[in-house]
Design a protein around this motif. Structure first.
Motif, PDB file in Angstrom:
ATOM      1  N   ALA A   1     -28.758  60.971  -9.388  1.00 46.80           N
ATOM      2  CA  ALA A   1     -27.903  62.000  -9.986  1.00 46.80           C
ATOM      3  C   ALA A   1     -26.485  61.463 -10.123  1.00 46.80           C
ATOM      4  N   ILE A   2     -25.817  61.826 -11.226  1.00 43.80           N
ATOM      5  CA  ILE A   2     -24.466  61.321 -11.468  1.00 43.80           C
ATOM      6  C   ILE A   2     -23.472  62.475 -11.523  1.00 43.80           C
ATOM      7  N   LEU A   3     -22.207  62.161 -11.231  1.00 44.70           N
ATOM      8  CA  LEU A   3     -21.140  63.146 -11.268  1.00 44.70           C
ATOM      9  C   LEU A   3     -20.707  63.383 -12.710  1.00 44.70           C
ATOM     10  N   LEU A   4     -20.582  64.656 -13.075  1.00 43.44           N
ATOM     11  CA  LEU A   4     -20.049  65.020 -14.392  1.00 43.44           C
ATOM     12  C   LEU A   4     -18.543  65.224 -14.250  1.00 43.44           C
ATOM     13  N   ASN A   5     -17.760  64.463 -14.992  1.00 47.13           N
ATOM     14  CA  ASN A   5     -16.302  64.572 -14.899  1.00 47.13           C
ATOM     15  C   ASN A   5     -15.782  65.813 -15.615  1.00 47.13           C
ATOM     16  N   GLN A   6     -16.422  66.154 -16.743  1.00 46.92           N
ATOM     17  CA  GLN A   6     -15.955  67.258 -17.579  1.00 46.92           C
ATOM     18  C   GLN A   6     -17.155  68.023 -18.112  1.00 46.92           C
ATOM     19  N   ILE A   7     -17.055  69.358 -18.088  1.00 43.20           N
ATOM     20  CA  ILE A   7     -18.050  70.222 -18.724  1.00 43.20           C
ATOM     21  C   ILE A   7     -17.276  71.279 -19.500  1.00 43.20           C
ATOM     22  N   SER A   8     -17.704  71.577 -20.713  1.00 46.66           N
ATOM     23  CA  SER A   8     -17.067  72.660 -21.471  1.00 46.66           C
ATOM     24  C   SER A   8     -17.522  74.003 -20.913  1.00 46.66           C
ATOM     25  N   TYR A   9     -16.735  75.055 -21.170  1.00 46.64           N
ATOM     26  CA  TYR A   9     -17.134  76.396 -20.742  1.00 46.64           C
ATOM     27  C   TYR A   9     -18.527  76.734 -21.282  1.00 46.64           C
ATOM     28  N   ARG A  10     -18.722  76.454 -22.572  1.00 51.85           N
ATOM     29  CA  ARG A  10     -19.993  76.802 -23.221  1.00 51.85           C
ATOM     30  C   ARG A  10     -21.160  76.086 -22.552  1.00 51.85           C
ATOM     31  N   GLU A  11     -20.978  74.794 -22.272  1.00 50.76           N
ATOM     32  CA  GLU A  11     -22.065  74.024 -21.652  1.00 50.76           C
ATOM     33  C   GLU A  11     -22.351  74.532 -20.244  1.00 50.76           C
ATOM     34  N   ALA A  12     -21.311  74.868 -19.506  1.00 51.63           N
ATOM     35  CA  ALA A  12     -21.502  75.387 -18.145  1.00 51.63           C
ATOM     36  C   ALA A  12     -22.279  76.701 -18.172  1.00 51.63           C
ATOM     37  N   ILE A  13     -21.987  77.556 -19.158  1.00 58.88           N
ATOM     38  CA  ILE A  13     -22.721  78.819 -19.290  1.00 58.88           C
ATOM     39  C   ILE A  13     -24.178  78.548 -19.653  1.00 58.88           C
ATOM     40  N   GLU A  14     -24.411  77.585 -20.552  1.00 59.99           N
ATOM     41  CA  GLU A  14     -25.785  77.197 -20.907  1.00 59.99           C
ATOM     42  C   GLU A  14     -26.544  76.721 -19.669  1.00 59.99           C
ATOM     43  N   LEU A  15     -25.921  75.849 -18.894  1.00 59.83           N
ATOM     44  CA  LEU A  15     -26.586  75.310 -17.699  1.00 59.83           C
ATOM     45  C   LEU A  15     -26.892  76.429 -16.705  1.00 59.83           C
ATOM     46  N   ALA A  16     -25.939  77.344 -16.526  1.00 63.46           N
ATOM     47  CA  ALA A  16     -26.151  78.464 -15.600  1.00 63.46           C
ATOM     48  C   ALA A  16     -27.275  79.367 -16.085  1.00 63.46           C
ATOM     49  N   PHE A  17     -27.351  79.591 -17.396  1.00 61.15           N
ATOM     50  CA  PHE A  17     -28.405  80.432 -17.963  1.00 61.15           C
ATOM     51  C   PHE A  17     -29.787  79.882 -17.614  1.00 61.15           C
ATOM     52  N   TYR A  18     -29.920  78.568 -17.642  1.00 58.19           N
ATOM     53  CA  TYR A  18     -31.221  77.955 -17.351  1.00 58.19           C
ATOM     54  C   TYR A  18     -31.485  77.787 -15.857  1.00 58.19           C
ATOM     55  N   GLY A  19     -30.526  78.177 -15.033  1.00 56.18           N
ATOM     56  CA  GLY A  19     -30.795  78.183 -13.598  1.00 56.18           C
ATOM     57  C   GLY A  19     -30.017  77.180 -12.781  1.00 56.18           C
ATOM     58  N   ALA A  20     -29.123  76.422 -13.406  1.00 50.83           N
ATOM     59  CA  ALA A  20     -28.316  75.483 -12.631  1.00 50.83           C
ATOM     60  C   ALA A  20     -27.322  76.273 -11.780  1.00 50.83           C
ATOM     61  N   THR A  21     -27.108  75.803 -10.559  1.00 50.56           N
ATOM     62  CA  THR A  21     -26.152  76.480  -9.681  1.00 50.56           C
ATOM     63  C   THR A  21     -24.764  75.881  -9.902  1.00 50.56           C
ATOM     64  N   VAL A  22     -24.384  75.773 -11.161  1.00 45.19           N
ATOM     65  CA  VAL A  22     -23.069  75.201 -11.498  1.00 45.19           C
ATOM     66  C   VAL A  22     -22.039  76.279 -11.187  1.00 45.19           C
ATOM     67  N   ILE A  23     -21.832  77.169 -12.117  1.00 41.96           N
ATOM     68  CA  ILE A  23     -20.925  78.293 -11.952  1.00 41.96           C
ATOM     69  C   ILE A  23     -21.579  79.473 -12.666  1.00 41.96           C
ATOM     70  N   HIS A  24     -21.517  80.645 -12.061  1.00 40.08           N
ATOM     71  CA  HIS A  24     -22.139  81.811 -12.685  1.00 40.08           C
ATOM     72  C   HIS A  24     -21.364  82.195 -13.950  1.00 40.08           C
ATOM     73  N   PRO A  25     -22.079  82.590 -15.039  1.00 41.27           N
ATOM     74  CA  PRO A  25     -21.387  82.948 -16.286  1.00 41.27           C
ATOM     75  C   PRO A  25     -20.293  83.996 -16.115  1.00 41.27           C
ATOM     76  N   LYS A  26     -20.496  84.976 -15.227  1.00 38.85           N
ATOM     77  CA  LYS A  26     -19.476  86.021 -15.105  1.00 38.85           C
ATOM     78  C   LYS A  26     -18.180  85.464 -14.503  1.00 38.85           C
ATOM     79  N   THR A  27     -18.265  84.346 -13.784  1.00 40.59           N
ATOM     80  CA  THR A  27     -17.060  83.669 -13.308  1.00 40.59           C
ATOM     81  C   THR A  27     -16.346  82.972 -14.452  1.00 40.59           C
ATOM     82  N   LEU A  28     -17.110  82.377 -15.346  1.00 40.32           N
ATOM     83  CA  LEU A  28     -16.529  81.587 -16.435  1.00 40.32           C
ATOM     84  C   LEU A  28     -15.893  82.454 -17.521  1.00 40.32           C
ATOM     85  N   GLN A  29     -16.449  83.629 -17.754  1.00 40.11           N
ATOM     86  CA  GLN A  29     -15.999  84.423 -18.904  1.00 40.11           C
ATOM     87  C   GLN A  29     -14.509  84.780 -18.860  1.00 40.11           C
TER      88      GLN A  29
END
Length: 420
Positions: free
Chosen positions: A236-264
């Motif tokens: 696994a590699i470290l992601l230096n940058q993620i866009s808001y949209r991509e983070a929401i996409e990842l969270a939608f599919y179940g990644a424990t990145v950041i919850h969409p309601k936090t990002l909005q």
């Protein structure tokens, strides 16, 4: 201002609290608002208290004592003087908890849950605030329930943004170090509410939005956001940058990145969010902000284990039409099935769901009246964002693929582990 959020793992013991103090010495603490969770597994321990309370169990007092013992050990490890004010302050909070257990008349589980579980955050921040003062780091302790106002949908309360904005603008003194609780709010009658899943991260975003903060930092025991869970994927590699949209996409599919309601709320004001390590606080971590979708560009892997794949077909080989699908979804909602994947053809309809509440047996008997029902239990759902054939083949290797679904950016595969 900057908003920092420290979760339960970062304050699980005296060494953790001392480390949070050290992190602030390294990264700065002026114009900072700290959002802090309950210590360690305190929320779980308070859920045991709640269960004992509703079961009218003889072990209710013992379950409260376990929580008290855990926090007293942390207090003794942090403060040399046994007559320090913090001991009386924490004892008073436990007395308030015990008073509630004796006097409460409400049978509403969700209401009682919020009143009891909230003591975790209140006690945690009380200890941290006193310890920082003890070490010479002056701070303002804030009761978040006086600032964040919500409806009375206990355990998943909705924020009243207008009132909350006014309260936070008045209640937070800039130029200070401010300490408050994550996860909590209160309704118009002053009763405690909680904000649902990932509530402490959401609290940080609410404050950042209302304060027009410079940034939010979530401090974790990992170097940042990785492109895969290292428990299931090698390299696994470290992601230096993620866009808001991509983070929401990842969270939608179940990644424990950041919850969409936090990002909005952060996205609305383009406030960057950083995920950094409280072990190595000077490392840059991951930035979630406006900009490139991913840096570096790579496939991102998400896995959900223990899923249930349900396939329905019509008993008379007629088409499964919109009214059938609408009925199916109404039942999935009623029986609290979290849907992760949908696939349908003319005469069949398949869903991959998480049967978190164990309702499938009851649901199956209802569905079987109108459909032929087949299912596979304990399957795994793999989602690959920005997939390549190589990444897809690596995930499917050694597994029986039951469903494969592909869109432009995302591949989902439902698999059953093959016998060795």
């Amino acid at each position: 201002m900057k908003v920092f959020k420290f979760g339960g793992a970062s304050v699980k013991d005296a060494d953790g609290i001392k480390n949070v103090f050290d992190v602030l010495q390294k990264v700065g603490h002026d114009d900072v608002l700290l959002v802090i969770s309950a210590m360690g597994k305190t929320t779980n321990a308070l859920e045991v208290v709640i269960k004992s309370y509703f079961d009218k169990g003889a072990d209710l007092q013992a379950s409260v004592q376990e929580v008290k013992k855990y926090h007293n050990q942390i207090l003794m490890d942090l403060f040399e003087e046994e007559d320090h004010d913090v001991f009386a302050a924490v004892n008073k909070l436990f007395a308030d908890l015990e008073q509630f257990l004796k006097q409460n008349k409400s049978p509403n589980y969700n209401f009682v849950y919020d009143q009891i579980v909230s003591f975790g955050e209140i006690i945690s921040t009380t200890i941290v605030s006193h310890y920082f003062n003890y070490r010479g780091l002056k701070n303002q302790w804030i009761d978040v329930r006086e600032l964040i106002k919500t409806d009375n949908n206990y355990r998943d309360a909705g924020v009243n943004w207008d009132v909350t904005q006014k309260n936070i603008s008045k209640g937070v003194k800039k130029k200070n170090l401010n300490i408050t609780q994550g996860f909590l709010g209160s309704d118009e009658n002053g009763f405690t509410t909680t904000l649902g899943r990932e509530g402490s991260d959401y609290t940080a975003a609410i404050f950042a939005y209302c304060l027009n903060a410079e940034s939010v930092t979530i401090w974790k025991d990992v170097p940042g956001v990785l492109n895969a869970d290292p428990r299931y994927f090698e390299n696994a590699i470290l992601l230096n940058q993620i866009s808001y949209r991509e983070a929401i996409e990842l969270a939608f599919y179940g990644a424990t990145v950041i919850h969409p309601k936090t990002l909005q709320p952060l996205q609305r004001k383009e406030i960057p969010l950083y995920v950094k390590s409280f072990i190595n606080p000077l490392l840059p971590g991951t930035s979630v902000s406006k900009g490139a979708d991913l840096e570096p560009q790579s496939s991102c892997y998400i896995v959900k284990k223990g899923q249930l794949l349900i396939s329905l077909s019509s008993l008379d080989f007629s088409f499964i039409m919109e009214e059938n699908i609408s009925e199916i979804f109404a039942l999935l909602h009623k029986y609290k099935m979290k849907v992760s994947l949908i696939q349908n053809s003319a005469i069949s309809f398949s869903v991959c769901v998480d049967d978190k509440f164990g309702n499938f047996s009851e649901l199956k008997s209802i569905l079987a009246k109108k459909f032929k029902v087949t299912y596979n239990e304990n399957v795994s759902l793999y989602t690959i964002r920005h997939f390549t054939e190589k990444s897809a083949n690596a995930v499917a290797q050694g597994k029986e693929v039951l469903v494969r679904q592909v869109s432009r950016e995302t591949m989902q595969i439902v698999t059953k582990e093959t016998e060795a």
